[in-house]
Design a protein around this motif. Structure first.
Motif, PDB file in Angstrom:
ATOM      1  N   MET A 165       0.819  -1.218   0.000  1.00 37.32           N
ATOM      2  CA  MET A 165       0.000   0.000   0.000  1.00 37.32           C
ATOM      3  C   MET A 165       0.856   1.271   0.000  1.00 37.32           C
ATOM      4  O   MET A 165       0.467   2.296  -0.555  1.00 37.32           O
ATOM      5  CB  MET A 165      -0.933   0.007   1.212  1.00 37.32           C
ATOM      6  N   TYR A 166       2.029   1.211   0.652  1.00 37.80           N
ATOM      7  CA  TYR A 166       2.865   2.402   0.810  1.00 37.80           C
ATOM      8  C   TYR A 166       4.332   2.141   0.440  1.00 37.80           C
ATOM      9  O   TYR A 166       5.227   2.545   1.170  1.00 37.80           O
ATOM     10  CB  TYR A 166       2.797   2.893   2.260  1.00 37.80           C
ATOM     11  N   ILE A 177       6.609   7.802   5.535  1.00 36.85           N
ATOM     12  CA  ILE A 177       6.947   6.572   6.240  1.00 36.85           C
ATOM     13  C   ILE A 177       8.441   6.314   6.152  1.00 36.85           C
ATOM     14  O   ILE A 177       9.097   6.002   7.154  1.00 36.85           O
ATOM     15  CB  ILE A 177       6.163   5.370   5.674  1.00 36.85           C
ATOM     16  N   LEU A 178       8.995   6.470   4.953  1.00 41.04           N
ATOM     17  CA  LEU A 178      10.423   6.214   4.771  1.00 41.04           C
ATOM     18  C   LEU A 178      11.262   7.179   5.601  1.00 41.04           C
ATOM     19  O   LEU A 178      12.240   6.765   6.247  1.00 41.04           O
ATOM     20  CB  LEU A 178      10.785   6.347   3.290  1.00 41.04           C
ATOM     21  N   LYS A 179      10.890   8.436   5.617  1.00 34.89           N
ATOM     22  CA  LYS A 179      11.624   9.424   6.406  1.00 34.89           C
ATOM     23  C   LYS A 179      11.599   9.058   7.884  1.00 34.89           C
ATOM     24  O   LYS A 179      12.626   9.161   8.581  1.00 34.89           O
ATOM     25  CB  LYS A 179      11.003  10.814   6.196  1.00 34.89           C
ATOM     26  N   THR A 180      10.436   8.616   8.368  1.00 37.99           N
ATOM     27  CA  THR A 180      10.308   8.232   9.776  1.00 37.99           C
ATOM     28  C   THR A 180      11.159   7.005  10.074  1.00 37.99           C
ATOM     29  O   THR A 180      11.867   6.960  11.088  1.00 37.99           O
ATOM     30  CB  THR A 180       8.839   7.945  10.110  1.00 37.99           C
ATOM     31  N   TRP A 181      11.102   6.020   9.207  1.00 37.40           N
ATOM     32  CA  TRP A 181      11.888   4.806   9.415  1.00 37.40           C
ATOM     33  C   TRP A 181      13.388   5.095   9.417  1.00 37.40           C
ATOM     34  O   TRP A 181      14.124   4.529  10.221  1.00 37.40           O
ATOM     35  CB  TRP A 181      11.553   3.766   8.348  1.00 37.40           C
ATOM     36  N   ILE A 182      13.828   5.950   8.532  1.00 34.99           N
ATOM     37  CA  ILE A 182      15.251   6.307   8.480  1.00 34.99           C
ATOM     38  C   ILE A 182      15.664   7.035   9.759  1.00 34.99           C
ATOM     39  O   ILE A 182      16.745   6.802  10.308  1.00 34.99           O
ATOM     40  CB  ILE A 182      15.549   7.163   7.236  1.00 34.99           C
TER      41      ILE A 182
END
Length: 262
Positions: free
Chosen positions: A160-161, A167-172
């Motif tokens: 979905m994402y 999301i990627l910025k948060t995960w990084i």
């Protein structure tokens, strides 16, 4: 009217920490306002990134078991007036293997299991437990920098994402705050791939799986459901990270399942 007050323990998978449950944790709490939801970090992940990851699933259970009882048991008993050691486990991927082993090693503590996109080396071959067409991506992941690793992980686990910049910025950011040691990556991967569950669970089990899981073949969950004779529901479009792609779907089926677990 009485309400079940058993805590729900959340167990994540390979290289993930409790923050990766995202909004799912809050949604679960809204569905179960009378129950405590506890997310645990395995040694080597999250706030425990400086610790050494256990090299077997059994050792992972002992690690998390000790963490739970030393950090949470007194609080649970005091605040919620519940009997210590009675838990429902909700786990994804490698976390599902940990949940199974927890129920085997400490059967008096586990009431039920909800397992998402998990697998077992006894019932499924390695090329389905980690889909063979992802091998090039796994190699790139192992050789790349943390930012690229998170990009690969998001693409592999979410339908979905897969390119979501927020999301990627948060995960990084989380990865920079709690960097994963390469040695822990290999220890966790080896523990998951070598896991063999020799028993049939004697606890109520619900399997939730994704038809288009790009990381773990859905046949792994179907095989377990057939062998264990337990219920299974298949999501028609979500990826491996079901709580990210469709948290409401996971909550809905978990709610229906737990209503029948006394």
């Amino acid at each position: 009217m009485t309400h079940c007050q058993r805590p729900i323990i959340l167990l994540r998978g390979l290289l993930r920490e409790q923050r990766h449950w995202g909004n799912f944790t809050q949604q679960l709490r809204s569905h179960f306002p009378f129950r405590k939801v506890i997310a645990l970090d395995l040694a080597g992940n999250g706030q425990r990134f400086l610790e050494t990851s256990p090299s077997t699933v059994s050792a992972m259970v002992d690690d998390l078991h000790q963490q739970l009882h030393f950090l949470h048991a007194r609080e649970l008993e005091t605040e919620n007036k519940i009997e210590a050691g009675t838990y429902d486990l909700l786990a994804i991927s490698m976390g599902g293997m940990i949940a199974l082993e927890w129920a085997r090693l400490y059967p008096e503590e586990v009431k039920s299991l909800v397992l998402l996109n998990t697998s077992d080396g006894k019932q499924s071959p390695f090329y389905k437990r980690l889909r063979w067409r992802q091998y090039p991506n796994i190699i790139r992941l192992l050789m790349s920098q943390p930012e690229e690793q998170e990009k690969h992980i998001l693409r592999m686990t979410s339908n979905m994402y897969p390119e979501d910049p927020d999301i990627l910025k948060t995960w990084i950011r989380w990865r920079k705050e709690c960097p994963i040691q390469r040695s822990n990556l290999f220890r966790q991967l080896n523990a998951a791939l070598s896991f063999r569950y020799k028993d049939v669970p004697d606890k109520p089990v619900l399997l939730l799986a994704s038809q288009y899981d790009e990381l773990v073949d859905v046949s792994c969950s179907r095989t377990l459901a057939h062998y264990w004779q337990c219920p299974i529901h298949i999501h028609p479009s979500a990826g491996h990270d079901l709580p990210l792609d469709d948290p409401d779907w996971v909550c809905r089926y978990s709610l229906a399942f737990w209503q029948d677990v006394k």
